[in-house]
Write a protein that holds these residues in place. Sequence first.
Motif, PDB file in Angstrom:
ATOM      1  N   LYS A  41      51.758  68.419  66.221  1.00 29.20           N
ATOM      2  CA  LYS A  41      51.997  67.937  64.860  1.00 29.20           C
ATOM      3  C   LYS A  41      50.896  68.367  63.887  1.00 29.20           C
ATOM      4  CE  LYS A  41      54.770  63.922  66.211  1.00 29.20           C
ATOM      5  NZ  LYS A  41      56.022  64.498  65.696  1.00 29.20           N
ATOM      6  N   GLN A  45      51.638  70.990  60.797  1.00 28.28           N
ATOM      7  CA  GLN A  45      51.454  70.595  59.396  1.00 28.28           C
ATOM      8  C   GLN A  45      50.452  71.508  58.695  1.00 28.28           C
ATOM      9  OE1 GLN A  45      50.695  66.314  59.486  1.00 28.28           O
ATOM     10  NE2 GLN A  45      52.538  66.004  60.732  1.00 28.28           N
ATOM     11  N   GLN A 135      47.669  62.601  62.062  1.00 24.92           N
ATOM     12  CA  GLN A 135      48.801  62.092  62.820  1.00 24.92           C
ATOM     13  C   GLN A 135      48.251  61.193  63.929  1.00 24.92           C
ATOM     14  OE1 GLN A 135      47.920  65.479  63.454  1.00 24.92           O
ATOM     15  NE2 GLN A 135      48.303  65.885  61.284  1.00 24.92           N
ATOM     16  N   ASN A 160      50.467  60.350  59.063  1.00 26.87           N
ATOM     17  CA  ASN A 160      51.783  60.424  59.707  1.00 26.87           C
ATOM     18  C   ASN A 160      51.644  59.699  61.047  1.00 26.87           C
ATOM     19  OD1 ASN A 160      53.536  63.088  61.420  1.00 26.87           O
ATOM     20  ND2 ASN A 160      54.404  61.245  60.531  1.00 26.87           N
ATOM     21  N   VAL A 179      53.556  58.206  56.151  1.00 25.81           N
ATOM     22  CA  VAL A 179      54.845  58.856  56.402  1.00 25.81           C
ATOM     23  C   VAL A 179      55.285  58.565  57.828  1.00 25.81           C
ATOM     24  CG1 VAL A 179      56.150  61.011  56.347  1.00 25.81           C
ATOM     25  CG2 VAL A 179      54.187  60.705  54.807  1.00 25.81           C
ATOM     26  N   ASN A 181      59.099  58.288  60.468  1.00 26.57           N
ATOM     27  CA  ASN A 181      60.542  58.413  60.550  1.00 26.57           C
ATOM     28  C   ASN A 181      61.134  57.054  60.898  1.00 26.57           C
ATOM     29  OD1 ASN A 181      60.283  58.047  63.343  1.00 26.57           O
ATOM     30  ND2 ASN A 181      60.569  60.215  63.821  1.00 26.57           N
ATOM     31  N   ASP A 250      57.243  67.851  60.376  1.00 23.33           N
ATOM     32  CA  ASP A 250      55.940  68.456  60.073  1.00 23.33           C
ATOM     33  C   ASP A 250      56.050  69.403  58.878  1.00 23.33           C
ATOM     34  OD1 ASP A 250      54.829  67.131  62.270  1.00 23.33           O
ATOM     35  OD2 ASP A 250      55.373  68.764  63.619  1.00 23.33           O
ATOM     36  N   ILE A 253      56.092  67.263  55.805  1.00 29.36           N
ATOM     37  CA  ILE A 253      54.770  66.740  55.452  1.00 29.36           C
ATOM     38  C   ILE A 253      53.883  67.839  54.864  1.00 29.36           C
ATOM     39  CG2 ILE A 253      52.622  65.824  56.454  1.00 29.36           C
ATOM     40  CD1 ILE A 253      54.464  64.137  58.304  1.00 29.36           C
TER      41      ILE A 253
END
Length: 303
Positions: A41, A45, A135, A160, A179, A181, A250, A253
């Motif tokens: 991740k 990003q 993250q 994230n 952020v 999901n 990713d 973001i």
Amino acid sequence: MKYDVVVIGSLNYDILIQQDRLPHLGETFTGNALMMMPGGKGANQAVQCARLGLKVNMVGCVGQDIYGQELLQSLEKYNIQTDNIKRSGTSGVGIVQILSEGDYCSTIIKGANYHLSINDISEKLFQDKPLVVMQSEIPESVVNYVIERAAGLGCRILLNNAPAREVRPDILRKVDYLVVNETEAQYMTGKPVTDIASARQAADQLFDKTHATIIVTLGEKGAVVKSPALSEHFPAVSCPKVVDTTGAGDSFIGALACKIVRGMTLAEAMTFAAKVSAHSIQKYGGQSSFPSLEEVQPCSATV
């Protein structure tokens, strides 16, 4: 050099298996194709930020193996600063199963990502007040330390929280952008997040805890935003064909970070991020599917 973004996070070497469905318990099932490529991740990003023209400094840890070397070379190809990536142990690995409709599931082997420590974090990283992107694929102690130090030095912070884990309330209150999901939002609120209405409720709940800008992404249903100045649902963007959604979050973001750095409004940033992530799901893989600024084409919004 002054960097626009400092990404402190994970680097994994991804093994992708394209298959029609997941095997049942005890079943041996035949896959259709095997792909191997850089991922993680944090690295994903960072690459999307760089592909969109930002100057990016990456901080993390890769293994003393061939995977680690390939992970570094991938970042260097996009002119990402890698001097703050150390090498220790064996590299993190992601096993990704891509299904026929483009959906995926994955398993992460932490590897060298968990060799990163607070001793690897220098305050020089924050002296020019870059946007700090993080993250949850690195140790919690590092995430907490970075957020406290970077916030204290005036940096804006995008967290994230993926994969989802508990975050101390005092740490969350120092974050500018959170952020998650729908799965991660459900973990953080303890309530099901299955549609736009429940995503709005989750965003409101997280906003009350943090007073940060909250973004809940919902895949093909778009994303919900709650901030001090904005409460809105942004639709997804239609694509000719969904091939692989690996790394789409990713990509989103990275694009969001790009527009934040460029001083765009949150609404403009959300619209741009939706276009960029929609572009990424039309190819296999993560970093290899991420578009450059020139490649991002106008798309029509899905109602």
